[in-house]
Design a protein around this motif. Structure first.
Motif, PDB file in Angstrom:
ATOM      1  N   GLU A 109       0.850  -1.182   0.000  1.00  0.00           N
ATOM      2  CA  GLU A 109       0.000   0.000   0.000  1.00  0.00           C
ATOM      3  C   GLU A 109       0.891   1.238   0.000  1.00  0.00           C
ATOM      4  OE1 GLU A 109      -3.492   2.071   2.778  1.00  0.00           O
ATOM      5  OE2 GLU A 109      -2.588   0.171   3.365  1.00  0.00           O
ATOM      6  N   ALA A 110       1.939   1.217   0.822  1.00  0.00           N
ATOM      7  CA  ALA A 110       2.880   2.340   0.868  1.00  0.00           C
ATOM      8  C   ALA A 110       3.643   2.471  -0.446  1.00  0.00           C
ATOM      9  CB  ALA A 110       3.854   2.156   2.034  1.00  0.00           C
ATOM     10  N   LEU A 111       4.108   1.353  -0.997  1.00  0.00           N
ATOM     11  CA  LEU A 111       4.852   1.417  -2.254  1.00  0.00           C
ATOM     12  C   LEU A 111       3.957   1.923  -3.384  1.00  0.00           C
ATOM     13  CD1 LEU A 111       7.546   0.965  -3.604  1.00  0.00           C
ATOM     14  CD2 LEU A 111       6.907  -1.417  -4.012  1.00  0.00           C
ATOM     15  N   ALA A 112       2.694   1.502  -3.388  1.00  0.00           N
ATOM     16  CA  ALA A 112       1.769   1.982  -4.414  1.00  0.00           C
ATOM     17  C   ALA A 112       1.587   3.494  -4.310  1.00  0.00           C
ATOM     18  CB  ALA A 112       0.421   1.271  -4.281  1.00  0.00           C
ATOM     19  N   LEU A 113       1.465   4.003  -3.091  1.00  0.00           N
ATOM     20  CA  LEU A 113       1.297   5.443  -2.911  1.00  0.00           C
ATOM     21  C   LEU A 113       2.521   6.235  -3.375  1.00  0.00           C
ATOM     22  CD1 LEU A 113      -0.480   5.623   0.566  1.00  0.00           C
ATOM     23  CD2 LEU A 113      -1.395   6.433  -1.619  1.00  0.00           C
ATOM     24  N   SER A 114       3.678   5.589  -3.376  1.00  0.00           N
ATOM     25  CA  SER A 114       4.895   6.286  -3.806  1.00  0.00           C
ATOM     26  C   SER A 114       4.973   6.442  -5.321  1.00  0.00           C
ATOM     27  CB  SER A 114       6.137   5.540  -3.310  1.00  0.00           C
ATOM     28  OG  SER A 114       6.415   4.395  -4.121  1.00  0.00           O
ATOM     29  N   LEU A 115       4.233   5.643  -6.077  1.00  0.00           N
ATOM     30  CA  LEU A 115       4.408   5.585  -7.536  1.00  0.00           C
ATOM     31  C   LEU A 115       4.252   6.932  -8.228  1.00  0.00           C
ATOM     32  CD1 LEU A 115       2.585   2.216  -8.434  1.00  0.00           C
ATOM     33  CD2 LEU A 115       5.004   2.595  -7.867  1.00  0.00           C
ATOM     34  N   PRO A 116       3.186   7.704  -7.943  1.00  0.00           N
ATOM     35  CA  PRO A 116       3.028   8.970  -8.677  1.00  0.00           C
ATOM     36  C   PRO A 116       4.139   9.976  -8.413  1.00  0.00           C
ATOM     37  CG  PRO A 116       0.960   8.312  -7.640  1.00  0.00           C
ATOM     38  CD  PRO A 116       2.032   7.438  -7.063  1.00  0.00           C
ATOM     39  N   ARG A 117       4.879   9.815  -7.314  1.00  0.00           N
ATOM     40  CA  ARG A 117       5.928  10.776  -6.951  1.00  0.00           C
ATOM     41  C   ARG A 117       7.325  10.322  -7.353  1.00  0.00           C
ATOM     42  NH1 ARG A 117       4.662  12.970  -0.791  1.00  0.00           N
ATOM     43  NH2 ARG A 117       2.761  14.143  -1.268  1.00  0.00           N
ATOM     44  N   LEU A 118       7.454   9.119  -7.882  1.00  0.00           N
ATOM     45  CA  LEU A 118       8.787   8.612  -8.189  1.00  0.00           C
ATOM     46  C   LEU A 118       9.428   9.404  -9.321  1.00  0.00           C
ATOM     47  CD1 LEU A 118       8.322   4.731  -7.930  1.00  0.00           C
ATOM     48  CD2 LEU A 118       9.309   6.302  -6.243  1.00  0.00           C
ATOM     49  N   ARG A 119      10.724   9.659  -9.165  1.00  0.00           N
ATOM     50  CA  ARG A 119      11.495  10.406 -10.163  1.00  0.00           C
ATOM     51  C   ARG A 119      12.177   9.446 -11.141  1.00  0.00           C
ATOM     52  NH1 ARG A 119      13.330  11.707  -5.240  1.00  0.00           N
ATOM     53  NH2 ARG A 119      15.335  10.719  -5.792  1.00  0.00           N
ATOM     54  N   GLY A 120      12.665  10.009 -12.211  1.00  0.00           N
ATOM     55  CA  GLY A 120      13.319   9.205 -13.219  1.00  0.00           C
ATOM     56  C   GLY A 120      14.530   8.456 -12.707  1.00  0.00           C
TER      57      GLY A 120
END
Length: 325
Positions: A109-120
């Motif tokens: 759940e935490a990793l999924a929430l990180s997806l939109p903010r991940l950088r290149g």
């Protein structure tokens, strides 16, 4: 979230910690501790804080909020890990650490929430990085196999926690059917995690060896299989990783169809990044798309590798931002 926050991502092998000083801030003072070296979560947190420069007393403001992502399902106050001897009471840990609030959520759940903010620089996508939109899915072979998703809504990104790694693993051809039949001699239920994880790689290796005619499979750890397979020093290990990538691709395609993750499927966890170019040369993508009449649906769904093993920490911080304090 205008107060300092302690964030953590606890897997079966490693416990990762960090601090976030304010809402939307970066995770700092990141440190990874081995789960086996600590009696439980509270002890690991205390060890982390004590190991900060100058110790916990040197912090200008001590964290009063905590968000902990754990590799297990959450139901009530008692947390029991699936692939770790740790267990704890959320309220007891909160009290012991002197936190005003302690949020505990599933690690994917935490990793999924990180997806939109991940950088290149946290991702690798041979065909280019997609723009996060719609529904995204994430799967991650680590000690176990995590699965999660996140949906874009008018009120922001909403995570979909689940235990998809324990769904039944499906073969795609006669060879894989033979492998799973061999595994079922030892396990009544062959889940995806049973083969596609750190605990599963030795099981998969044993089945590959037996199918190849070896009466007794060499007893290797997941680390040894990855090392020998990526260097090409052992043919059985090479074959095991080939089968691993193919099975993972088929499973990832099923997750994409189930969640309607047309915005992309992200691959996390600690195993796949260690496979290097072997992963991108594998049958993963071929098997991801091989869903009969829905091949066209999946052909346009991007698959992206998460190279940053600390990404879930930022997702835990976002989860804390989303709740009403």
């Amino acid at each position: 979230m205008n107060q300092p926050c302690l964030v953590a991502d606890i897997g079966g092998s490693n416990a990762r910690f960090g601090l976030v000083e304010k809402s939307g801030g970066s995770v700092v003072h990141v440190r990874t501790l081995p789960v086996a070296a600590h009696a439980g979560l509270a002890e690991a947190v205390e060890s982390y804080l004590a190991g900060l420069p100058g110790g916990a007393d040197a912090l200008p403001i001590k964290p009063v909020l905590g968000a902990v992502a754990v590799a297990t399902a959450i139901a009530g106050d008692r947390v029991e890990f699936t692939n770790s001897p740790w267990s704890f009471s959320i309220e007891a840990v909160r009290t012991r650490l002197g936190l005003d609030k302690l949020l505990v959520l599933n690690d994917f759940e935490a990793l999924a929430l990180s997806l939109p903010r991940l950088r290149g620089d946290q991702l690798h996508a041979p065909d280019g990085l997609p723009t996060p939109k719609g529904t995204l899915a994430v799967i991650g072979p680590g000690t176990g196999l995590g699965v999660g998703g996140v949906i874009e809504t008018a009120h922001g990104w909403v995570a979909l926690p689940g235990e998809g790694g324990h769904a039944t693993l499906a073969p795609a051809d006669d060879y894989e059917s033979e492998l799973l039949a061999l595994v079922r001699r030892d396990y009544a239920h062959v889940s995806a995690e049973r083969l596609l994880s750190g605990i599963g790689l030795p099981v998969l290796h044993g089945a590959v060896a037996r199918q190849a005619g070896h009466m007794v499979a060499p007893a290797l750890t997941a680390e040894q299989i990855v090392e020998a397979g990526t260097t090409g020093s052992d043919a059985l290990c090479v074959r095991t990783l080939e089968v691993f990538c193919a099975l993972l691709g088929g499973f990832a395609g099923s997750v994409a169809l189930t969640l309607g993750a047309r915005g992309g499927v992200y691959i996390g966890g600690g195993i796949v990044p260690r496979l290097g170019e072997l992963f991108f040369r594998s049958r993963f993508r071929e098997r991801f798309e091989a869903k009969g009449r829905f091949r066209g649906y999946l052909e346009v769904v991007p698959t992206v590798l998460i190279t940053d093993t600390l990404a879930a920490l930022s997702g835990a911080a976002l989860a804390l931002e989303q709740i009403d304090l």
